[in-house]
Design a protein around this motif. Sequence first.
Motif, PDB file in Angstrom:
ATOM      1  N   GLY A  85      -6.191  -0.191  -1.075  1.00  0.00           N
ATOM      2  CA  GLY A  85      -5.223  -1.307  -0.877  1.00  0.00           C
ATOM      3  C   GLY A  85      -5.607  -2.513  -0.735  1.00  0.00           C
ATOM      4  N   GLY A  86      -6.624  -2.580   0.326  1.00  0.00           N
ATOM      5  CA  GLY A  86      -7.048  -3.874   0.678  1.00  0.00           C
ATOM      6  C   GLY A  86      -7.921  -4.517  -0.606  1.00  0.00           C
ATOM      7  N   LEU A  87      -8.684  -3.509  -1.259  1.00  0.00           N
ATOM      8  CA  LEU A  87      -9.403  -4.139  -2.504  1.00  0.00           C
ATOM      9  C   LEU A  87      -8.441  -4.737  -3.480  1.00  0.00           C
ATOM     10  CD1 LEU A  87     -12.263  -1.306  -2.753  1.00  0.00           C
ATOM     11  CD2 LEU A  87     -12.334  -3.532  -2.012  1.00  0.00           C
ATOM     12  N   SER A  88      -7.267  -3.906  -3.713  1.00  0.00           N
ATOM     13  CA  SER A  88      -6.391  -4.601  -4.648  1.00  0.00           C
ATOM     14  C   SER A  88      -5.518  -5.794  -4.233  1.00  0.00           C
ATOM     15  CB  SER A  88      -5.438  -3.437  -5.402  1.00  0.00           C
ATOM     16  OG  SER A  88      -5.065  -2.476  -4.321  1.00  0.00           O
ATOM     17  N   GLY A  89      -5.756  -6.132  -2.943  1.00  0.00           N
ATOM     18  CA  GLY A  89      -5.272  -7.380  -2.453  1.00  0.00           C
ATOM     19  C   GLY A  89      -3.873  -7.213  -1.720  1.00  0.00           C
ATOM     20  N   LEU A  90      -3.443  -6.001  -1.459  1.00  0.00           N
ATOM     21  CA  LEU A  90      -2.127  -5.991  -0.660  1.00  0.00           C
ATOM     22  C   LEU A  90      -2.328  -6.457   0.642  1.00  0.00           C
ATOM     23  CD1 LEU A  90      -1.103  -2.253  -1.948  1.00  0.00           C
ATOM     24  CD2 LEU A  90      -0.365  -4.295  -2.807  1.00  0.00           C
ATOM     25  N   CYS A  91      -0.946  -6.693   1.198  1.00  0.00           N
ATOM     26  CA  CYS A  91      -1.125  -7.104   2.540  1.00  0.00           C
ATOM     27  C   CYS A  91      -0.983  -5.858   3.337  1.00  0.00           C
ATOM     28  CB  CYS A  91       0.489  -8.029   2.778  1.00  0.00           C
ATOM     29  SG  CYS A  91       1.814  -6.594   2.278  1.00  0.00           S
ATOM     30  N   ALA A  92      -1.074  -6.105   4.721  1.00  0.00           N
ATOM     31  CA  ALA A  92      -1.281  -4.991   5.546  1.00  0.00           C
ATOM     32  C   ALA A  92      -0.172  -3.862   5.631  1.00  0.00           C
ATOM     33  CB  ALA A  92      -1.167  -5.500   7.019  1.00  0.00           C
ATOM     34  N   GLU A  93       0.997  -4.529   5.313  1.00  0.00           N
ATOM     35  CA  GLU A  93       2.180  -3.394   4.992  1.00  0.00           C
ATOM     36  C   GLU A  93       1.883  -2.614   3.829  1.00  0.00           C
ATOM     37  OE1 GLU A  93       7.089  -3.898   4.872  1.00  0.00           O
ATOM     38  OE2 GLU A  93       5.877  -5.734   5.545  1.00  0.00           O
ATOM     39  N   GLY A  94       1.659  -3.446   2.775  1.00  0.00           N
ATOM     40  CA  GLY A  94       1.463  -2.699   1.525  1.00  0.00           C
ATOM     41  C   GLY A  94       0.384  -1.688   1.846  1.00  0.00           C
ATOM     42  N   ARG A  95      -0.816  -1.983   2.451  1.00  0.00           N
ATOM     43  CA  ARG A  95      -1.900  -0.938   2.562  1.00  0.00           C
ATOM     44  C   ARG A  95      -1.433   0.197   3.354  1.00  0.00           C
ATOM     45  NH1 ARG A  95      -6.661  -4.490   4.492  1.00  0.00           N
ATOM     46  NH2 ARG A  95      -8.232  -2.355   4.008  1.00  0.00           N
ATOM     47  N   TRP A  96      -0.404  -0.067   4.327  1.00  0.00           N
ATOM     48  CA  TRP A  96      -0.003   0.872   5.288  1.00  0.00           C
ATOM     49  C   TRP A  96       0.980   2.036   4.425  1.00  0.00           C
ATOM     50  CZ3 TRP A  96      -0.538   3.877   9.051  1.00  0.00           C
ATOM     51  CH2 TRP A  96       0.410   4.350   9.909  1.00  0.00           C
ATOM     52  N   ASP A  97       1.655   1.481   3.611  1.00  0.00           N
ATOM     53  CA  ASP A  97       2.521   2.203   2.658  1.00  0.00           C
ATOM     54  C   ASP A  97       1.846   3.017   1.916  1.00  0.00           C
ATOM     55  OD1 ASP A  97       5.127   1.102   3.559  1.00  0.00           O
ATOM     56  OD2 ASP A  97       5.417  -0.187   1.834  1.00  0.00           O
ATOM     57  N   LEU A  98       0.824   2.395   1.165  1.00  0.00           N
ATOM     58  CA  LEU A  98      -0.228   3.330   0.402  1.00  0.00           C
ATOM     59  C   LEU A  98      -0.649   4.445   1.275  1.00  0.00           C
ATOM     60  CD1 LEU A  98      -2.454   1.340  -1.980  1.00  0.00           C
ATOM     61  CD2 LEU A  98      -0.802   2.771  -2.503  1.00  0.00           C
ATOM     62  N   ALA A  99      -1.161   4.394   2.586  1.00  0.00           N
ATOM     63  CA  ALA A  99      -1.825   5.239   3.402  1.00  0.00           C
ATOM     64  C   ALA A  99      -0.823   6.389   3.616  1.00  0.00           C
ATOM     65  CB  ALA A  99      -2.220   4.634   4.753  1.00  0.00           C
ATOM     66  N   LEU A 100       0.517   5.930   3.997  1.00  0.00           N
ATOM     67  CA  LEU A 100       1.553   6.916   4.214  1.00  0.00           C
ATOM     68  C   LEU A 100       1.639   7.750   2.963  1.00  0.00           C
ATOM     69  CD1 LEU A 100       4.083   4.856   6.591  1.00  0.00           C
ATOM     70  CD2 LEU A 100       2.550   6.793   7.086  1.00  0.00           C
ATOM     71  N   ASP A 101       1.713   7.179   1.769  1.00  0.00           N
ATOM     72  CA  ASP A 101       1.945   7.790   0.625  1.00  0.00           C
ATOM     73  C   ASP A 101       0.760   8.976   0.320  1.00  0.00           C
ATOM     74  OD1 ASP A 101       4.239   6.948  -0.468  1.00  0.00           O
ATOM     75  OD2 ASP A 101       3.367   5.677  -2.067  1.00  0.00           O
ATOM     76  N   ALA A 102      -0.244   8.649   0.769  1.00  0.00           N
ATOM     77  CA  ALA A 102      -1.409   9.500   0.516  1.00  0.00           C
ATOM     78  C   ALA A 102      -1.216  10.537   1.334  1.00  0.00           C
ATOM     79  CB  ALA A 102      -2.857   8.629   0.763  1.00  0.00           C
ATOM     80  N   ILE A 103      -0.731  10.527   2.532  1.00  0.00           N
ATOM     81  CA  ILE A 103      -0.543  11.757   3.488  1.00  0.00           C
ATOM     82  C   ILE A 103       0.378  12.707   2.940  1.00  0.00           C
ATOM     83  CG2 ILE A 103       0.251  12.087   5.848  1.00  0.00           C
ATOM     84  CD1 ILE A 103      -0.957   9.752   6.989  1.00  0.00           C
ATOM     85  N   HIS A 104       1.444  11.991   2.311  1.00  0.00           N
ATOM     86  CA  HIS A 104       2.608  12.743   1.672  1.00  0.00           C
ATOM     87  C   HIS A 104       2.242  13.540   0.562  1.00  0.00           C
ATOM     88  CE1 HIS A 104       5.705  12.108   4.751  1.00  0.00           C
ATOM     89  NE2 HIS A 104       5.319  10.874   4.717  1.00  0.00           N
ATOM     90  N   THR A 105       1.324  13.037  -0.368  1.00  0.00           N
ATOM     91  CA  THR A 105       1.130  13.323  -1.706  1.00  0.00           C
ATOM     92  C   THR A 105      -0.390  14.359  -1.820  1.00  0.00           C
ATOM     93  OG1 THR A 105       0.015  11.368  -2.363  1.00  0.00           O
ATOM     94  CG2 THR A 105       2.368  11.543  -2.730  1.00  0.00           C
ATOM     95  N   THR A 106      -1.098  13.925  -0.828  1.00  0.00           N
ATOM     96  CA  THR A 106      -2.535  14.824  -0.749  1.00  0.00           C
ATOM     97  C   THR A 106      -2.195  16.319  -0.711  1.00  0.00           C
ATOM     98  OG1 THR A 106      -3.544  12.990   0.294  1.00  0.00           O
ATOM     99  CG2 THR A 106      -4.683  15.068   0.352  1.00  0.00           C
ATOM    100  N   GLY A 107      -2.899  16.990  -1.556  1.00  0.00           N
ATOM    101  CA  GLY A 107      -2.792  18.503  -1.569  1.00  0.00           C
ATOM    102  C   GLY A 107      -3.665  19.083  -0.309  1.00  0.00           C
ATOM    103  N   LEU A 108      -3.065  20.105   0.207  1.00  0.00           N
ATOM    104  CA  LEU A 108      -3.591  20.522   1.447  1.00  0.00           C
ATOM    105  C   LEU A 108      -4.074  22.141   1.143  1.00  0.00           C
ATOM    106  CD1 LEU A 108      -1.272  19.173   4.276  1.00  0.00           C
ATOM    107  CD2 LEU A 108      -3.747  18.776   3.827  1.00  0.00           C
ATOM    108  N   THR A 109      -3.472  22.670   0.255  1.00  0.00           N
ATOM    109  CA  THR A 109      -3.577  24.135  -0.045  1.00  0.00           C
ATOM    110  C   THR A 109      -5.044  24.454   0.067  1.00  0.00           C
ATOM    111  OG1 THR A 109      -1.826  23.860  -1.497  1.00  0.00           O
ATOM    112  CG2 THR A 109      -2.906  26.029  -1.508  1.00  0.00           C
ATOM    113  N   SER A 110      -6.104  23.898  -0.652  1.00  0.00           N
ATOM    114  CA  SER A 110      -7.528  24.131  -0.862  1.00  0.00           C
ATOM    115  C   SER A 110      -8.185  24.109   0.478  1.00  0.00           C
ATOM    116  CB  SER A 110      -8.105  23.424  -1.884  1.00  0.00           C
ATOM    117  OG  SER A 110      -8.491  22.000  -1.716  1.00  0.00           O
TER     118      SER A 110
END
Length: 124
Positions: A85-110
Amino acid sequence: MKQKISGFHLDGEAHWVAELECGHQQHMRHTPPWMDRPWVLTEEGRRSRLGVELECKRCDEVGHAVAEAVREVLESAARQAYEEGGLSGLCAEGRWDLALDAIHTTGLTSAIQRALSQGRSSPD
Ligand SMILES: [Zn+2]
């Protein structure tokens, strides 16, 4: 974690091993005066212990291993998303949203399966 005894068998050294419902095993040695379990020597004694709960340390270890594995996967997914998010120029809030999204969508099964398969092994 408490688990019920589901059966017994002898190991290679003629010591009784309790089989637990979780698939783990625990030695039930009768070696007086250190371990006094005369009941384990008779069929009747063993049958009377079926369904009795034992503290299964292996289950606790597996639980910790799974928790650690999940934490690691989520942390690295969140960190990576935040950095991207930082590399694509997002603000702190946008980066935080991306990070939360990643937590929700990352597969844990393996990761969970890996941690679980490492917990399946020989008796104590
Ligand atoms: Zn267990």
